[in-house]
Write an enzyme that holds these catalytic residues in place. Structure first.
Site, PDB file in Angstrom:
ATOM      1  CD  GLU A  16      -2.920  -1.578   2.376  1.00 46.28           C
ATOM      2  OE1 GLU A  16      -2.895  -0.511   3.268  1.00 46.28           O
ATOM      3  OE2 GLU A  16      -3.520  -2.296   2.578  1.00 46.28           O
ATOM      4  CG  ASN A  24      -0.865  -7.204  -1.287  1.00 46.68           C
ATOM      5  OD1 ASN A  24      -1.433  -7.539  -2.015  1.00 46.68           O
ATOM      6  ND2 ASN A  24      -1.227  -6.918  -0.018  1.00 46.68           N
ATOM      7  CG  HIS A  44      -9.947  -5.510   0.875  1.00 47.09           C
ATOM      8  ND1 HIS A  44     -10.285  -6.809   1.713  1.00 47.09           N
ATOM      9  CD2 HIS A  44      -8.682  -5.351   1.360  1.00 47.09           C
ATOM     10  CE1 HIS A  44      -9.089  -7.209   2.421  1.00 47.09           C
ATOM     11  NE2 HIS A  44      -8.147  -6.344   1.806  1.00 47.09           N
ATOM     12  CD  GLU A  51      -4.838  -7.653   1.832  1.00 47.64           C
ATOM     13  OE1 GLU A  51      -5.557  -7.039   2.527  1.00 47.64           O
ATOM     14  OE2 GLU A  51      -3.429  -7.562   1.956  1.00 47.64           O
ATOM     15  CG  ASP A  83     -12.672  -8.886   2.223  1.00 50.36           C
ATOM     16  OD1 ASP A  83     -12.719  -8.062   1.390  1.00 50.36           O
ATOM     17  OD2 ASP A  83     -12.388  -8.793   3.323  1.00 50.36           O
TER      18      ASP A  83
HETATM   19  O1  9MR Z   1      -6.992  -8.056   8.743  1.00 52.29           O
HETATM   20  C1  9MR Z   1      -6.443  -7.276   9.467  1.00 52.29           C
HETATM   21  C2  9MR Z   1      -6.939  -6.602  10.745  1.00 52.29           C
HETATM   22  O2  9MR Z   1      -7.138  -7.758  11.532  1.00 52.29           O
HETATM   23  C3  9MR Z   1      -6.010  -5.490  11.433  1.00 52.29           C
HETATM   24  O3  9MR Z   1      -6.607  -5.001  12.413  1.00 52.29           O
HETATM   25  C4  9MR Z   1      -5.715  -4.506  10.204  1.00 52.29           C
HETATM   26  C5  9MR Z   1      -4.810  -3.498  10.561  1.00 52.29           C
HETATM   27  O4  9MR Z   1      -4.832  -2.361   9.649  1.00 52.29           O
HETATM   28  O5  9MR Z   1      -5.090  -5.122   9.088  1.00 52.29           O
HETATM   29  C6  9MR Z   1      -5.860  -6.108   8.501  1.00 52.29           C
HETATM   30  O6  9MR Z   1      -5.325  -6.567   7.224  1.00 52.29           O
HETATM   31  C7  9MR Z   1      -5.060  -5.428   6.260  1.00 52.29           C
HETATM   32  C8  9MR Z   1      -4.109  -6.175   5.396  1.00 52.29           C
HETATM   33  O7  9MR Z   1      -2.781  -6.267   6.360  1.00 52.29           O
HETATM   34  C9  9MR Z   1      -3.644  -5.135   4.224  1.00 52.29           C
HETATM   35  N1  9MR Z   1      -4.616  -4.661   3.542  1.00 52.29           N
HETATM   36  C10 9MR Z   1      -5.856  -4.412   4.167  1.00 52.29           C
HETATM   37  C11 9MR Z   1      -6.187  -5.409   5.114  1.00 52.29           C
HETATM   38  C12 9MR Z   1      -7.350  -4.995   5.953  1.00 52.29           C
HETATM   39  O8  9MR Z   1      -7.418  -3.923   6.543  1.00 52.29           O
END
Ligand code: 9MR
Length: 366
Positions: free
Chosen positions: A165, A207, A243, A273, A275
């Protein structure tokens, strides 16, 4: 060392409880049990259909019997366990407990792993965020982190998300401690460190989210990749997080076009990722639309020769990140709270089955 993801495929039940000889045992393997999404993905010629797994549910055996079952998911990604805040909570003090809680059982189950993530702007420890580092100091911290974590998980990861990101939606680089201290070259430094310290053959990924269409962000990512290839900065793949939201998700054609920005340059892609959230409470119409979006996304990977696989960002609604981040939205995964499979699950399975029948990709070892 031979990577575990290349081991010959063992019987599907490898990750299930051992069968007992007791006649009334309900643990007997059912020979008619439908193959899971991982098994179907391999038949379809993908490397994997995987899931993210969070540490907070590892005490739920109903959950873990699916999460660490390589028929259902033949690849896993730690949702949080391998992130900086957990791995290096104090400077140069490394703690792999949460990562190992995902990596170890997945190795036992014969699953692959995508490892996530060396460099992000979120989930960084306080010592790192509050330090007033010079460029050279922060580069040293970055190299030390990647060297340690990559060495520890040597040979364990099919791929690493090296940088996560880095771009804003308009295609400019996001202001983070990395950009603001090191400058734009932090991205290439991270990839060079990753190549230097990961096991040979590890796929190095950029990513991001919001790059599932041709837009300013995906075009900026393509420009980065082109520049890397020209200057021989190592990079193997781009992960499109995917997402999505019912009602405004990218189309199949969008996803094909976005991936081709990268596959045309010789890189591989993956949906990393996936969903699909909806407005709560859900209803049959929204779930049908959700199923269509999941299916189209899976098809957009299957049909893209260089797309290696799909990872869902957890498969069980109660652990999805969505409701906390988007109040009023949720139900984004393939399994309901009671572990019933949703229409989206069956829609994905149908896409994979059809691809296996058509045999357009060839199989990947099933
Ligand atoms: O699924 C993850 C969640 O449990 C955490 O709280 C969050 C913190 O920002 O990160 C989530 O995973 C992220 C991933 O690492 C990167 N892309 C976005 C995902 C969803 O926020």
């Amino acid at each position: 060392m031979k990577p575990t993801y290349l081991l010959p495929i063992l019987p599907l039940i490898a990750a299930s409880p051992a069968p007992t000889s007791h006649p009334s045992s309900n643990h007997k393997p059912n020979p008619n049990a439908a193959p899971g999404l991982g098994a179907l993905a391999q038949r379809a010629g993908l490397l994997y259909f995987g899931t993210a797994i969070d540490n907070v549910v590892l005490n739920n055996t109903r959950y873990t019997s699916l999460a660490f079952n390589r028929s259902e998911f033949n690849q896993v990604t730690a949702s949080n366990g391998q992130k900086w805040v957990h791995i290096e909570p104090q400077r140069n003090v490394f703690n792999y407990t949460l990562g190992d809680q995902i990596v170890d059982p997945s190795k036992k189950a014969g699953q692959m792993r995508r490892c996530h993530t060396f460099l992000w702007h979120n989930q960084l420890p306080d010592w790192l965020v509050t330090g007033n580092w010079t460029k050279q100091e922060l580069l040293g911290i970055l190299e030390n982190h990647i060297r340690n974590e990559a060495s520890y998980y040597w040979g364990d990861c099919y791929a690493w998300d090296v940088v996560n990101e880095a771009f804003n939606d308009n295609g400019t680089l996001r202001s983070t401690i990395w950009l603001d201290t090191i400058g734009p070259s932090y991205i290439e430094h991270a990839f060079r460190f990753a190549r230097r310290y990961t096991s040979p053959g590890t796929k190095l990924y950029y990513n991001d989210y919001g790059i599932e269409r041709v837009n300013n962000k995906s075009l900026a990512t393509q420009t980065l990749v082109k520049d890397f290839l020209r200057r021989k900065v190592p990079i193997d793949g781009v992960g499109l997080q995917a997402h999505f939201t019912v009602g405004r998700s990218p189309s199949y054609a969008d996803l094909r076009g976005a991936q081709q920005l990268f596959t045309a340059l010789g890189l591989e892609t993956a949906l990393t990722e996936l969903d699909v959230r909806l407005a709560l409470p859900g209803n049959a119409t929204a779930e049908a639309e959700q199923a269509r979006i999941y299916a189209d996304a899976t098809r957009a990977c299957v049909d893209e020769e260089k797309c290696v696989g799909v990872t869902v960002w957890d498969f069980w609604d109660p652990v999805s990140w969505v409701p906390e981040t988007f109040p009023g939205q949720g139900d984004a995964t393939l399994y309901r709270q009671n572990f019933e499979r949703k229409p989206a699950y069956f829609a994905v399975a149908d896409v994979l089955r059809a691809a296996a029948r058509n045999g357009t990709r060839g199989r990947t070892g099933w």
